[in-house]
Design a protein around this motif. Structure first.
Motif, PDB file in Angstrom:
ATOM      1  N   PHE A  99       0.825  -1.206   0.000  1.00  0.00           N
ATOM      2  CA  PHE A  99       0.000   0.000   0.000  1.00  0.00           C
ATOM      3  C   PHE A  99       0.862   1.260   0.000  1.00  0.00           C
ATOM      4  O   PHE A  99       0.615   2.204  -0.759  1.00  0.00           O
ATOM      5  N   THR A 100       1.895   1.279   0.838  1.00  0.00           N
ATOM      6  CA  THR A 100       2.777   2.445   0.914  1.00  0.00           C
ATOM      7  C   THR A 100       3.507   2.662  -0.395  1.00  0.00           C
ATOM      8  O   THR A 100       3.702   3.808  -0.830  1.00  0.00           O
ATOM      9  N   PHE A 101       3.949   1.577  -1.029  1.00  0.00           N
ATOM     10  CA  PHE A 101       4.641   1.696  -2.313  1.00  0.00           C
ATOM     11  C   PHE A 101       3.765   2.391  -3.343  1.00  0.00           C
ATOM     12  O   PHE A 101       4.206   3.296  -4.065  1.00  0.00           O
ATOM     13  N   ILE A 102       2.497   2.003  -3.404  1.00  0.00           N
ATOM     14  CA  ILE A 102       1.583   2.590  -4.389  1.00  0.00           C
ATOM     15  C   ILE A 102       1.294   4.049  -4.045  1.00  0.00           C
ATOM     16  O   ILE A 102       1.283   4.926  -4.922  1.00  0.00           O
ATOM     17  N   ILE A 103       1.072   4.338  -2.755  1.00  0.00           N
ATOM     18  CA  ILE A 103       0.777   5.710  -2.344  1.00  0.00           C
ATOM     19  C   ILE A 103       1.989   6.602  -2.594  1.00  0.00           C
ATOM     20  O   ILE A 103       1.864   7.735  -3.091  1.00  0.00           O
ATOM     21  N   MET A 104       3.192   6.110  -2.267  1.00  0.00           N
ATOM     22  CA  MET A 104       4.394   6.908  -2.479  1.00  0.00           C
ATOM     23  C   MET A 104       4.616   7.171  -3.965  1.00  0.00           C
ATOM     24  O   MET A 104       5.001   8.272  -4.370  1.00  0.00           O
ATOM     25  N   THR A 105       4.359   6.156  -4.788  1.00  0.00           N
ATOM     26  CA  THR A 105       4.476   6.342  -6.228  1.00  0.00           C
ATOM     27  C   THR A 105       3.505   7.412  -6.718  1.00  0.00           C
ATOM     28  O   THR A 105       3.843   8.228  -7.588  1.00  0.00           O
ATOM     29  N   SER A 106       2.300   7.419  -6.159  1.00  0.00           N
ATOM     30  CA  SER A 106       1.323   8.436  -6.527  1.00  0.00           C
ATOM     31  C   SER A 106       1.801   9.826  -6.136  1.00  0.00           C
ATOM     32  O   SER A 106       1.670  10.785  -6.912  1.00  0.00           O
ATOM     33  N   MET A 107       2.353   9.954  -4.939  1.00  0.00           N
ATOM     34  CA  MET A 107       2.869  11.241  -4.498  1.00  0.00           C
ATOM     35  C   MET A 107       3.979  11.725  -5.413  1.00  0.00           C
ATOM     36  O   MET A 107       4.069  12.904  -5.762  1.00  0.00           O
ATOM     37  N   ILE A 108       4.837  10.807  -5.815  1.00  0.00           N
ATOM     38  CA  ILE A 108       5.992  11.167  -6.640  1.00  0.00           C
ATOM     39  C   ILE A 108       5.548  11.590  -8.035  1.00  0.00           C
ATOM     40  O   ILE A 108       5.972  12.628  -8.558  1.00  0.00           O
ATOM     41  N   SER A 109       4.687  10.794  -8.657  1.00  0.00           N
ATOM     42  CA  SER A 109       4.395  10.994 -10.069  1.00  0.00           C
ATOM     43  C   SER A 109       3.306  12.019 -10.329  1.00  0.00           C
ATOM     44  O   SER A 109       3.281  12.632 -11.394  1.00  0.00           O
ATOM     45  N   ASP A 110       2.404  12.225  -9.371  1.00  0.00           N
ATOM     46  CA  ASP A 110       1.267  13.087  -9.662  1.00  0.00           C
ATOM     47  C   ASP A 110       1.092  14.231  -8.681  1.00  0.00           C
ATOM     48  O   ASP A 110       0.871  15.367  -9.080  1.00  0.00           O
ATOM     49  N   PHE A 111       1.189  13.949  -7.379  1.00  0.00           N
ATOM     50  CA  PHE A 111       0.841  14.958  -6.395  1.00  0.00           C
ATOM     51  C   PHE A 111       1.987  15.901  -6.067  1.00  0.00           C
ATOM     52  O   PHE A 111       1.767  16.946  -5.453  1.00  0.00           O
ATOM     53  N   SER A 112       3.214  15.537  -6.433  1.00  0.00           N
ATOM     54  CA  SER A 112       4.331  16.456  -6.206  1.00  0.00           C
ATOM     55  C   SER A 112       4.131  17.746  -6.991  1.00  0.00           C
ATOM     56  O   SER A 112       4.502  18.832  -6.532  1.00  0.00           O
ATOM     57  N   SER A 113       3.522  17.641  -8.174  1.00  0.00           N
ATOM     58  CA  SER A 113       3.267  18.849  -8.970  1.00  0.00           C
ATOM     59  C   SER A 113       2.266  19.755  -8.269  1.00  0.00           C
ATOM     60  O   SER A 113       2.273  20.977  -8.467  1.00  0.00           O
ATOM     61  N   VAL A 114       1.395  19.176  -7.419  1.00  0.00           N
ATOM     62  CA  VAL A 114       0.450  19.982  -6.648  1.00  0.00           C
ATOM     63  C   VAL A 114       1.162  20.672  -5.497  1.00  0.00           C
ATOM     64  O   VAL A 114       0.984  21.868  -5.244  1.00  0.00           O
ATOM     65  N   LEU A 115       1.984  19.924  -4.780  1.00  0.00           N
ATOM     66  CA  LEU A 115       2.714  20.508  -3.651  1.00  0.00           C
ATOM     67  C   LEU A 115       3.674  21.603  -4.104  1.00  0.00           C
ATOM     68  O   LEU A 115       3.922  22.562  -3.369  1.00  0.00           O
ATOM     69  N   LEU A 116       4.217  21.451  -5.305  1.00  0.00           N
ATOM     70  CA  LEU A 116       5.208  22.411  -5.806  1.00  0.00           C
ATOM     71  C   LEU A 116       4.603  23.422  -6.781  1.00  0.00           C
ATOM     72  O   LEU A 116       5.330  24.080  -7.518  1.00  0.00           O
ATOM     73  N   ASP A 117       3.284  23.540  -6.781  1.00  0.00           N
ATOM     74  CA  ASP A 117       2.600  24.463  -7.688  1.00  0.00           C
ATOM     75  C   ASP A 117       2.749  25.899  -7.176  1.00  0.00           C
ATOM     76  O   ASP A 117       2.401  26.203  -6.025  1.00  0.00           O
TER      77      ASP A 117
END
Length: 549
Positions: A98-116
């Protein structure tokens, strides 16, 4: 503008947000706009359901409509909740995946939100509370993580509740929420640390490599998690070590073991306490330092100074040897620069390069975990062929780019044919991306198996080059870096990549057979070399009509 159900549910927490100094009505309006805009793009990790141009409704959200993929992943997690009641083992694996999938999501998609930085540019000049803006950003991320979490663990938790009772469900739900908080908090704090010390282009490069490193670290960490347990007389046991503290999925497995089986040893108490306190601490630190985080985001606007490149005579000589014609050298340099500077490309490709280094050793040490003495004399060096599985994926990605609209340059370039374009690009991939990985693996394999495998390593490299050309021939032809990443990983690409991987298995099988015959490896070397020369001469005879079809 559409009034989303998520926002209606969020309205029930209005007093909670207000108590923290957040202007809820403004935050709600910001979120409504963000959610509307999200419906017009396809998230990176869900590009398997890439949009069909002109056929989508304006208010449809591609993220939501593609979550069925993770429902299928969730069915795989059901296996772990149905295992025998060794909660520390089964739930540590459950939370690890579960953590692997969530971390991958943060890296590939949500990082652009945090760094917007658009919020800063658009909203900061307006009379809007800074805390309201930062809270909207965090809630935006948590909304989508909640959708992903529900799709991924909804069915497994319901099955676990039926099998193990309501207490299992409640504890698992709490653990999943804590893991989400931990991943979001740690990711934000990591970016805050990077933003504190670096500027502009350098910062963007570092963030890119951090994202890649996190992907690789999650894979290695999962292997460490599995190997923390031992199977003795069909009973799974764990000998606690100090470094287990660093594998945070085990915190939540220990919590489940403690609650469900009443095991209150210090090891379990410590891990359970860490599982609760660290996520809360990470979110508190993010909220506390968020003003500094938002201020430092402005550094992303700074582009940095142009680099003055020095002419390297050795590189020029190597380039003249690799590429015989002027046109091929030009496209070799062009493709090399794209692979080096295209961040979307690096984010998709570089983790695969890291995996290709790790995967062969995973298979080696899985087979010789208790018998390392016989490893040097074995033929396990053939596991190096697992490094070839990245080639079809990268060959497929070579036609995509975030700057694909610039592909018009091909049409006006003074070239007679497409052969130097394709051959130069393939050589750039083999030289700049695959060769460094292969050389690193070769050094490590020689250290493990001795210099006796040198002929085998030569055969593997030639097979790798031949394999890359075969992949090029089977993949639908397109000009390099000429298509959008939104179209990558479409339906059918996965099956094609899997089919091409069978060629790597075929090469490995023939290689193994050649080792059973005296001097067979040298005969195989000659055959492979001749095959490569013949295929290379014919592979790149591509016409403009073929790439435009």
């Amino acid at each position: 503008m559409k009034d989303f159900r998520t926002l209606k549910l969020l309205d029930r927490l209005e007093k909670v947000f207000t108590s923290f100094g957040v202007d809820y009505k403004i935050m709600r309006k910001i979120l409504q706009i963000k959610l509307t805009m999200d419906g017009r793009r396809v998230p990176t990790i869900f590009s398997q359901n890439a949009k069909k141009k002109g056929k989508e409704k304006e208010n449809s959200n591609q993220y939501i409509s593609s979550l069925w993929i993770y429902v299928l992943f969730g069915l795989f997690l059901v296996i772990f909740v149905l295992m025998e009641e060794n909660y520390l083992f089964q739930m540590s694996l459950f939370y690890g995946i579960f953590t692997f999938i969530i971390m991958t999501s943060m890296i590939s998609d949500f990082s652009s939100v945090l760094l917007d930085i658009r919020d800063r540019n658009i909203l900061f000049p307006k009379p809007v509370n800074r805390r309201t803006i930062s809270t909207a950003k965090m809630v935006h991320v948590m909304i989508y993580l909640s959708f992903l979490t529900t799709a991924l663990v909804g069915i497994p938790l319901i099955v676990g509740m039926i099998k193990n009772g309501i207490l299992f469900f409640l504890v698992s739900l709490m653990n999943v929420i804590l893991l989400n908080l931990l991943v979001v908090g740690l990711t934000a704090l990591l970016y805050l640390f990077i933003l504190r010390f670096f500027d502009g282009e350098k910062l963007k490069d570092i963030i890119n490599y951090v994202q890649i490193g996190l992907s690789l670290a999650m894979m290695v960490g999962y292997q460490l998690l599995v190997r923390s347990f031992e199977l003795i007389d069909l009973t799974i046991s764990l000998d606690p070590q100090w470094w287990h503290v660093l594998i945070f999925p085990m915190w939540y497995g220990a919590m489940m073991e403690m609650v469900m089986n009443g095991v209150y040893q210090p090891f379990y108490l410590l891990f359970s306490a860490l599982g609760v306190l660290v996520p809360l601490l990470s979110i508190w630190l993010y909220v506390k330092f968020n003003p500094t985080f938002e201020q430092n985001l402005q550094k992303l606007v700074y582009q940095g100074k142009a680099k003055v490149k020095k002419r390297n005579k050795l590189k020029l000589w190597i380039l003249s040897v690799i590429c015989r014609s002027h046109e091929e050298r030009t496209f070799f340099k062009f493709a090399s620069l794209m692979m080096k500077n295209e961040r979307d490309f690096k984010l998709k490709v570089y983790p695969s390069l890291g995996f290709s280094v790790v995967i062969p050793f995973i298979f080696i040490f899985s087979g010789f975990e208790n018998d390392l003495d016989s490893l040097a004399s074995s033929k396990s060096y053939l596991s190096i062929y697992f490094s070839l599985i990245i080639i079809p994926t990268i060959m497929l990605l070579l036609k995509y780019s975030g700057k694909y609209k610039g592909a018009w340059i091909y049409g006006v370039a003074p070239i007679d044919g497409l052969k130097p374009l394709f051959s130069g690009t393939i050589k750039a991939f083999l030289f700049n991306l695959y060769l460094p990985v292969y050389l690193l693996l070769s050094v490590l394999f020689i250290a493990l198996f001795g210099v006796r495998i040198l002929p085998d390593l030569v055969v593997v490299f030639i097979n790798s080059c031949l394999y890359a050309v075969i992949c090029f021939m089977f993949i639908k032809q397109a000009l390099p870096f000429s298509e959008s990443f939104d179209d990558s990983n479409q339906t059918g690409n996965g099956l094609l990549i899997f089919a091409l991987m069978l060629f790597a298995g075929l090469f490995a099988g023939i290689h193994f057979i050649s080792t059973l015959v005296s001097y067979g490896i040298y005969v195989y070397l000659v055959v492979v070399l001749l095959s490569f020369v013949l295929v290379w001469r014919k592979a790149f005879d591509v016409t403009w009509e073929e790439v435009r079809s």
